[in-house]
Design an enzyme around this catalytic site. Structure first.
Site, PDB file in Angstrom:
ATOM      1  N   LYS A  31       0.864  -1.182   0.000  1.00 20.76           N
ATOM      2  CA  LYS A  31       0.000   0.000   0.000  1.00 20.76           C
ATOM      3  C   LYS A  31       0.897   1.227   0.000  1.00 20.76           C
ATOM      4  CE  LYS A  31      -3.755   2.252   2.546  1.00 20.76           C
ATOM      5  NZ  LYS A  31      -4.641   2.176   3.724  1.00 20.76           N
ATOM      6  N   GLU A  63       7.919  -6.800   1.319  1.00 20.13           N
ATOM      7  CA  GLU A  63       6.706  -6.749   2.138  1.00 20.13           C
ATOM      8  C   GLU A  63       5.806  -7.950   1.862  1.00 20.13           C
ATOM      9  OE1 GLU A  63       5.705  -4.859   4.498  1.00 20.13           O
ATOM     10  OE2 GLU A  63       6.539  -2.846   4.347  1.00 20.13           O
ATOM     11  N   TYR A  80     -14.601   0.730  -7.896  1.00 17.95           N
ATOM     12  CA  TYR A  80     -15.884   1.434  -7.850  1.00 17.95           C
ATOM     13  C   TYR A  80     -16.646   1.287  -9.163  1.00 17.95           C
ATOM     14  CZ  TYR A  80     -13.611   3.233  -3.745  1.00 17.95           C
ATOM     15  OH  TYR A  80     -12.961   3.304  -2.532  1.00 17.95           O
ATOM     16  N   LYS A 117       0.905   9.954   5.931  1.00 18.87           N
ATOM     17  CA  LYS A 117       1.056   8.546   6.318  1.00 18.87           C
ATOM     18  C   LYS A 117       2.330   7.917   5.732  1.00 18.87           C
ATOM     19  CE  LYS A 117      -3.928   7.974   6.910  1.00 18.87           C
ATOM     20  NZ  LYS A 117      -5.093   7.080   6.792  1.00 18.87           N
ATOM     21  N   ARG A 145     -10.986   9.365   1.289  1.00 13.59           N
ATOM     22  CA  ARG A 145     -10.871  10.063   2.572  1.00 13.59           C
ATOM     23  C   ARG A 145     -12.000  11.073   2.748  1.00 13.59           C
ATOM     24  NH1 ARG A 145      -4.218  10.758   2.567  1.00 13.59           N
ATOM     25  NH2 ARG A 145      -3.779   8.532   2.909  1.00 13.59           N
ATOM     26  N   LYS A 157      -2.091  -1.577  -3.750  1.00 13.89           N
ATOM     27  CA  LYS A 157      -2.965  -0.409  -3.724  1.00 13.89           C
ATOM     28  C   LYS A 157      -2.101   0.849  -3.836  1.00 13.89           C
ATOM     29  CE  LYS A 157      -6.402   1.944  -0.809  1.00 13.89           C
ATOM     30  NZ  LYS A 157      -7.099   1.949   0.475  1.00 13.89           N
TER      31      LYS A 157
END
Length: 331
Positions: free
Chosen positions: A194, A237, A317, A221, A204, A252
């Protein structure tokens, strides 16, 4: 001898015969933004066609998706400000509307696949995925909260737990917590890659989950989400999360990280998921609204590119729209 590849393109039937990539509605996951008001239906202004829904509206929406061949859903809570605090305690509260909604959906539609979101940011007064202590995100204190959140979600009926927090060691910690509570069949979809992306804005907006402009709170972040410049780090990761017990590996965003999707697909036997994020979809929708792009053609091409790169599962979406085009035979 002259080679003529066009011989295999001159009719739709022949093109279909040798098509290398097939994207079915069953490969797609429809995101749902959940509101506490059971009858809410509020548009997300920065993501046209997407709504924040109450559970009664969600029940209708899921039923419509099922008719189109979509059976998988990922749900995110829009938590009111009065339920937020520094440690996100509402995430495991017996009053949490998100947990009640999951139970209701699994009762209404037992055969759907319901994916959760595991991170503190919807519940945190700081807007971060982890606990902020002395101006920093405390990794290990956060793990304890993520474990409890994951168990609460499994009890509520979620089939797949989706840790989106990017804390180190959280997959192994969550797996142990689930197994100790008897949820050995509940899977984990790890957001293993991510990135600290600029394309999360509409999401958000929908959840009011951006980091807050508060004293001693990081304003972004980047200390836990990945640097968009890095590629090999994603492989590391993914390897760590696979070793800790992940059942799916997620990338992502998707469109801007097709190389990462391909890398994980080639390096790991686990299914690869890709999140076609809100900003990626909003850009295409905005261009289509202005007549600069054909929405159906461009959205289909975007989704095919993600599948072609190696994604087994696509969160988008556009899922419901694509499924309707597919059912009508247009794609």
């Amino acid at each position: 001898m002259l080679s003529r590849p066009r011989r295999n393109r001159h009719s739709a039937t022949i093109r279909g015969l040798i098509r290398e990539t097939e994207l079915l509605p069953s490969h797609l996951v429809q995101p749902i933004f959940l509101m506490p008001d059971p009858n809410a239906r509020l548009p997300v202004q920065s993501l046209p066609g997407t709504f924040r829904l109450g559970i009664e509206e969600v029940v209708i929406e899921v039923g419509e998706c099922i008719k189109l061949g979509i059976h998988s859903f990922i749900m995110f809570p829009a938590v009111p400000e009065e339920h937020k605090n520094k440690t996100g305690t509402y995430a495991t509260s017996h009053e949490n509307f998100y947990l009640h909604a999951a139970t209701r959906l699994k009762k209404e539609y037992p055969d759907i696949c319901l994916v959760s979101d595991v991170a503190l940011d919807p519940y945190s007064s700081d807007g971060h995925d982890g606990v902020v202590i002395n101006g920093k995100i405390d990794n290990d204190e956060t793990l304890l909260l993520l474990d409890a959140m994951s168990v609460a979600q499994a009890k509520a009926g979620f089939d797949i737990i989706g840790p989106s927090d990017m804390m180190d060691g959280r997959i192994g910690s969550i797996r142990r917590a689930l197994d100790e509570e008897g949820f050995t069949d509940v899977a984990i979809m790890s957001y293993c890659a991510k990135f600290a992306s600029a394309f999360y804005g509409p999401f958000r907006d929908a959840l009011d989950s951006a980091p807050r402009l508060l004293e001693d709170v990081p304003t972004d972040k980047k200390s836990y989400q990945m640097d968009p410049a890095n590629r090999r780090e994603a492989l590391r990761e993914a390897a760590l999360d696979a070793a800790e017990g992940a059942d799916y590996l997620m990338v992502k965003p998707a469109i801007n990280y097709l190389d990462i999707i391909r890398d994980l697909h080639q390096a790991h036997p686990l299914p690869v998921a890709a999140y076609h994020v809100s900003g990626e979809c909003a850009m295409l929708l905005a261009a289509a609204e202005r007549g600069w792009l054909d929405y159906e053609a461009a959205a289909t091409e975007a989704l095919l590119s993600i599948k072609r790169a190696g994604a087994d599962v696509i969160i988008t979406y556009f899922a419901k729209d694509y499924a309707s085009w597919w059912k009508s035979g247009r794609v």
